[in-house]
Design a protein around this motif. Structure first.
Motif, mmCIF file in Angstrom:
data_model
loop_
_atom_site.group_PDB
_atom_site.id
_atom_site.type_symbol
_atom_site.label_atom_id
_atom_site.label_comp_id
_atom_site.label_asym_id
_atom_site.label_seq_id
_atom_site.Cartn_x
_atom_site.Cartn_y
_atom_site.Cartn_z
ATOM 1 N N PHE A 116 0.858 -1.182 0.000
ATOM 2 C CA PHE A 116 0.000 0.000 0.000
ATOM 3 C C PHE A 116 0.895 1.233 0.000
ATOM 4 O O PHE A 116 1.714 1.399 0.898
ATOM 5 N N PHE A 145 -3.524 0.321 9.431
ATOM 6 C CA PHE A 145 -4.456 -0.096 8.392
ATOM 7 C C PHE A 145 -5.259 -1.296 8.880
ATOM 8 O O PHE A 145 -4.759 -2.119 9.657
ATOM 9 N N GLU A 146 -6.473 -1.407 8.383
ATOM 10 C CA GLU A 146 -7.280 -2.610 8.609
ATOM 11 C C GLU A 146 -7.459 -3.323 7.281
ATOM 12 O O GLU A 146 -7.739 -2.698 6.252
ATOM 13 N N THR A 147 -7.283 -4.645 7.286
ATOM 14 C CA THR A 147 -7.498 -5.466 6.097
ATOM 15 C C THR A 147 -8.371 -6.653 6.472
ATOM 16 O O THR A 147 -8.670 -6.874 7.645
ATOM 17 N N TYR A 151 -5.226 -6.213 11.355
ATOM 18 C CA TYR A 151 -4.668 -4.864 11.412
ATOM 19 C C TYR A 151 -3.159 -4.886 11.137
ATOM 20 O O TYR A 151 -2.450 -5.832 11.523
ATOM 21 N N VAL A 186 -8.394 -2.978 1.972
ATOM 22 C CA VAL A 186 -7.603 -2.267 2.965
ATOM 23 C C VAL A 186 -8.271 -0.929 3.272
ATOM 24 O O VAL A 186 -8.882 -0.308 2.396
ATOM 25 N N ARG A 187 -8.134 -0.499 4.510
ATOM 26 C CA ARG A 187 -8.702 0.784 4.947
ATOM 27 C C ARG A 187 -7.722 1.467 5.888
ATOM 28 O O ARG A 187 -7.154 0.835 6.785
ATOM 29 N N VAL A 188 -7.503 2.761 5.689
ATOM 30 C CA VAL A 188 -6.711 3.552 6.635
ATOM 31 C C VAL A 188 -7.538 3.723 7.904
ATOM 32 O O VAL A 188 -8.706 4.113 7.841
ATOM 33 N N SER A 219 -8.822 5.684 0.396
ATOM 34 C CA SER A 219 -9.097 5.565 1.824
ATOM 35 C C SER A 219 -8.251 6.621 2.519
ATOM 36 O O SER A 219 -7.139 6.928 2.086
ATOM 37 N N THR A 251 -12.872 2.490 1.822
ATOM 38 C CA THR A 251 -12.132 1.233 1.721
ATOM 39 C C THR A 251 -11.718 1.006 0.284
ATOM 40 O O THR A 251 -12.475 1.321 -0.657
#
Length: 254
Positions: A116, A145-147, A151, A186-188, A219, A251
């Motif tokens: 990322f 980050f969360e996936t 995390y 993935v999300r910040v 994100s 996301t």
């Protein structure tokens, strides 16, 4: 006759109390005046020497033990406080696209789900709001980050804010997060901003932005607030830290 003596004694006693009271009042007034002068003098000294200004409640921490090995971005840009926000974003986006086009075989690097690539944005307080709002101290950050696999937290990210101009906006592009196994999305989530040393710094904005290769998904988080980072102890491993909380939005799906 006896009553007359008692009245005389009472009058003398009351007079004595009044005199003591007046002396105490004068002493209290003089003491308060001395304290007020001291407070003014101390305030003047504090203003001249900048003083301690942290508002995070996290000053004096040793979060970053090895700042010399922090990860650095590949592109950094600064914008004066008078540049309109639309122009800031336009110029930065154009610079990123130009940089990506020059990377042979790496144009779509952040389209894969194993790396990322993201940017950090910082805005410093304006000088007219409060003098000495910028810093020459070392600045760093951690991004979470969360996936779909859980995390992930970056290593320490080196940010060059030394000598930034009050009120300016700085973008730091090209930080990357490596993952061992491909992920589906993935999300910040959040960020932590760190300042080393006692050179206080007023942060107006702290953000993280991530786009996919085609720039049609993104994100981000953007923490807009006034926060002072500072320390009371001048030592190489002493840092103040500001945590955004889990404010990430949107996301990216692969």
């Amino acid at each position: 006759m006896k009553n007359h003596h008692l009245k005389t004694i009472a009058v003398l006693f009351i007079g004595l109390l009044y005199m003591v009271s007046c002396e105490k009042s004068d002493l209290t007034t003089e003491t308060n005046q001395i304290l007020e002068v001291d407070e003014v003098n101390n305030s003047s000294v504090a203003e001249q020497n900048e003083g301690f200004r942290s508002t995070t409640g996290n000053h004096g921490g040793g979060v970053l033990e090895n700042p010399e090995i922090l990860v650095k971005p590949v592109l950094e840009m600064s914008f004066d406080k008078d540049v309109p926000e639309e122009e800031v974003r336009r110029q930065f986006d154009a610079a990123v696209q130009n940089h990506k086009s020059k990377q042979s075989g790496r144009q779509n690097k952040n389209s894969t789900s194993k790396e990322f690539v993201f940017s950090i944005r910082l805005k410093t307080g304006k000088e007219e709001e409060l003098n000495q709002s910028h810093t020459f101290g070392d600045v760093a950050a951690h991004i979470t980050f969360e996936t779909n696999a859980g995390y992930l937290v970056t290593d320490g990210l080196r940010i060059d804010e030394a000598g930034n101009i009050p009120g300016e906006t700085r973008y730091h592009y090209g930080f990357s997060m490596q993952v061992n196994e491909p992920v589906e999305w993935v999300r910040v989530v959040n960020g932590v901003l760190h300042l080393n040393g006692t050179d206080g710094w007023l942060v107006k904005e702290f953000g993280c932005y991530m786009f996919n290769a085609s720039w049609d998904q993104f994100s981000y988080f953007n923490s807009v607030r006034d926060v002072w980072l500072d320390n009371t102890i001048d030592a190489p491993n002493v840092w103040d830290s500001y945590y955004t909380g889990d404010i990430g939005e949107e996301t990216i799906y692969f």
